[in-house]
Design a protein around this motif. Structure first.
Motif, PDB file in Angstrom:
ATOM      1  N   SER A 171       0.813  -1.212   0.000  1.00  0.00           N
ATOM      2  CA  SER A 171       0.000   0.000   0.000  1.00  0.00           C
ATOM      3  C   SER A 171       0.850   1.267   0.000  1.00  0.00           C
ATOM      4  O   SER A 171       2.034   1.256   0.287  1.00  0.00           O
ATOM      5  N   ASP A 172       0.204   2.374  -0.359  1.00  0.00           N
ATOM      6  CA  ASP A 172       0.847   3.682  -0.414  1.00  0.00           C
ATOM      7  C   ASP A 172       0.225   4.589   0.635  1.00  0.00           C
ATOM      8  O   ASP A 172      -0.979   4.555   0.862  1.00  0.00           O
ATOM      9  N   LEU A 173       1.069   5.428   1.234  1.00  0.00           N
ATOM     10  CA  LEU A 173       0.564   6.518   2.074  1.00  0.00           C
ATOM     11  C   LEU A 173       0.684   7.786   1.247  1.00  0.00           C
ATOM     12  O   LEU A 173       1.782   8.180   0.846  1.00  0.00           O
ATOM     13  N   ILE A 174      -0.447   8.407   0.942  1.00  0.00           N
ATOM     14  CA  ILE A 174      -0.448   9.611   0.118  1.00  0.00           C
ATOM     15  C   ILE A 174      -0.600  10.819   1.042  1.00  0.00           C
ATOM     16  O   ILE A 174      -1.628  10.990   1.678  1.00  0.00           O
ATOM     17  N   GLY A 175       0.419  11.646   1.121  1.00  0.00           N
ATOM     18  CA  GLY A 175       0.335  12.885   1.888  1.00  0.00           C
ATOM     19  C   GLY A 175      -0.074  14.005   0.967  1.00  0.00           C
ATOM     20  O   GLY A 175       0.587  14.285  -0.031  1.00  0.00           O
ATOM     21  N   GLU A 176      -1.197  14.650   1.253  1.00  0.00           N
ATOM     22  CA  GLU A 176      -1.785  15.590   0.303  1.00  0.00           C
ATOM     23  C   GLU A 176      -1.996  16.935   0.990  1.00  0.00           C
ATOM     24  O   GLU A 176      -2.508  16.988   2.084  1.00  0.00           O
ATOM     25  N   GLY A 177      -1.619  18.020   0.327  1.00  0.00           N
ATOM     26  CA  GLY A 177      -1.555  19.312   1.001  1.00  0.00           C
ATOM     27  C   GLY A 177      -2.615  20.320   0.659  1.00  0.00           C
ATOM     28  O   GLY A 177      -2.406  21.504   0.806  1.00  0.00           O
ATOM     29  N   ASP A 178      -3.775  19.912   0.166  1.00  0.00           N
ATOM     30  CA  ASP A 178      -4.764  20.919  -0.226  1.00  0.00           C
ATOM     31  C   ASP A 178      -6.172  20.439   0.089  1.00  0.00           C
ATOM     32  O   ASP A 178      -6.373  19.605   0.956  1.00  0.00           O
ATOM     33  N   SER A 179      -7.156  20.925  -0.679  1.00  0.00           N
ATOM     34  CA  SER A 179      -8.562  20.632  -0.389  1.00  0.00           C
ATOM     35  C   SER A 179      -9.052  19.379  -1.093  1.00  0.00           C
ATOM     36  O   SER A 179     -10.246  19.128  -1.159  1.00  0.00           O
ATOM     37  N   ALA A 180      -8.133  18.593  -1.648  1.00  0.00           N
ATOM     38  CA  ALA A 180      -8.537  17.438  -2.457  1.00  0.00           C
ATOM     39  C   ALA A 180      -8.730  16.170  -1.638  1.00  0.00           C
ATOM     40  O   ALA A 180      -9.042  15.121  -2.189  1.00  0.00           O
ATOM     41  N   VAL A 181      -8.575  16.250  -0.329  1.00  0.00           N
ATOM     42  CA  VAL A 181      -8.622  15.048   0.504  1.00  0.00           C
ATOM     43  C   VAL A 181      -9.920  14.270   0.325  1.00  0.00           C
ATOM     44  O   VAL A 181      -9.906  13.057   0.144  1.00  0.00           O
ATOM     45  N   GLY A 182     -11.043  14.960   0.359  1.00  0.00           N
ATOM     46  CA  GLY A 182     -12.343  14.292   0.233  1.00  0.00           C
ATOM     47  C   GLY A 182     -12.453  13.509  -1.061  1.00  0.00           C
ATOM     48  O   GLY A 182     -12.910  12.369  -1.081  1.00  0.00           O
ATOM     49  N   ASN A 183     -12.012  14.126  -2.164  1.00  0.00           N
ATOM     50  CA  ASN A 183     -12.036  13.454  -3.466  1.00  0.00           C
ATOM     51  C   ASN A 183     -11.142  12.226  -3.475  1.00  0.00           C
ATOM     52  O   ASN A 183     -11.519  11.166  -3.985  1.00  0.00           O
ATOM     53  N   LEU A 184      -9.943  12.365  -2.918  1.00  0.00           N
ATOM     54  CA  LEU A 184      -9.003  11.238  -2.905  1.00  0.00           C
ATOM     55  C   LEU A 184      -9.561  10.077  -2.092  1.00  0.00           C
ATOM     56  O   LEU A 184      -9.442   8.918  -2.490  1.00  0.00           O
ATOM     57  N   ILE A 185     -10.165  10.389  -0.950  1.00  0.00           N
ATOM     58  CA  ILE A 185     -10.710   9.332  -0.092  1.00  0.00           C
ATOM     59  C   ILE A 185     -11.858   8.610  -0.805  1.00  0.00           C
ATOM     60  O   ILE A 185     -12.021   7.408  -0.680  1.00  0.00           O
ATOM     61  N   ARG A 186     -12.625   9.355  -1.630  1.00  0.00           N
ATOM     62  CA  ARG A 186     -13.732   8.742  -2.367  1.00  0.00           C
ATOM     63  C   ARG A 186     -13.243   7.746  -3.420  1.00  0.00           C
ATOM     64  O   ARG A 186     -13.885   6.729  -3.661  1.00  0.00           O
ATOM     65  N   VAL A 187     -12.124   8.048  -4.091  1.00  0.00           N
ATOM     66  CA  VAL A 187     -11.712   7.209  -5.223  1.00  0.00           C
ATOM     67  C   VAL A 187     -10.593   6.227  -4.889  1.00  0.00           C
ATOM     68  O   VAL A 187     -10.239   5.385  -5.698  1.00  0.00           O
TER      69      VAL A 187
END
Length: 216
Positions: A15-31
């Motif tokens: 698995s990958d741990l994706i560290g994300e720095g903006d408002s895209a978290v909700g979208n990433l968690i959905r897909v």
């Protein structure tokens, strides 16, 4: 979508741990595929300049250390790293580069073995693109942008990951066939230069002017 989300994700070697720095978290968690991707939001992680004390005390940086699970400093044990890849996915603009440089600094000073083992990556996202048949086509450099302008394509400029919809984000950050990852390479000199940059706000201009190559 806060850091507690990590605890519901299987921490498997693939698995990958994706560290994300903006408002895209909700979208990433959905897909994302919950068996393959853990998402760690990195809001509020950007001081203008940092000290080594900040690496110990900043809350978001502590969350990353906890999520990685391999310990820090002399106690760092790479065999305990919970993820196959640690992927830094910040915006493509100067503020995003600053977050990325800060996080590379964290690993260089607290968990250097993660870099030495080739497990730390930067996810490259496009600043420009255009739509064709309702699908986003990324443009990765000025030459590509100019070519498409000559073809009268309507060029889109993205301020950050928050401007991509969930499917587009998946293409750039999660899909192994289409995302662009740069492996962070270990170099003592590079890490020294990076910390100098991060601890001196006047040096920050180099990053904003694009003089610092994050891939080392």
């Amino acid at each position: 979508g806060d850091h507690r989300d990590l605890h519901s994700v299987p921490t498997r070697r693939s698995s990958d741990l994706i560290g994300e720095g903006d408002s895209a978290v909700g979208n990433l968690i959905r897909v994302r595929d919950t068996k393959k991707h853990a998402i760690l939001p990195l809001r509020g992680v950007v001081p203008n300049a940092i000290t080594k004390k900040d690496l110990h005390e900043n809350k978001e940086l502590k969350d990353i250390i906890i999520a990685c699970g391999c310990g820090i400093d002399k106690d760092c044990d790479i065999s305990k790293l919970r993820y196959e890849k640690i992927i830094l996915a910040a915006d493509a603009d100067p503020a995003g580069k600053w977050i990325t440089a800060l996080l590379i600094t964290l690993f260089a000073y607290k968990m250097p073995d993660v870099i030495k083992a080739g497990r730390l990556y930067v996810c490259v996202t496009p600043l420009f693109g255009y739509k064709e048949n309702k699908k986003l086509v990324p443009l990765w450099n000025a030459q590509q942008v100019e070519e498409k302008r000559k073809e009268n394509k309507k060029i889109l400029r993205f301020k950050g990951l928050g401007e991509f919809n969930a499917d587009e984000l998946k293409v750039f950050t999660l899909d192994v066939d289409t995302r662009k990852l740069i492996q962070v390479k270990w170099s003592e000199k590079y890490c020294d230069n990076l910390f100098k940059l991060m601890s001196d706000s006047t040096e920050k201009r180099k990053l904003i002017l694009g003089e610092l190559k994050l891939e080392g």
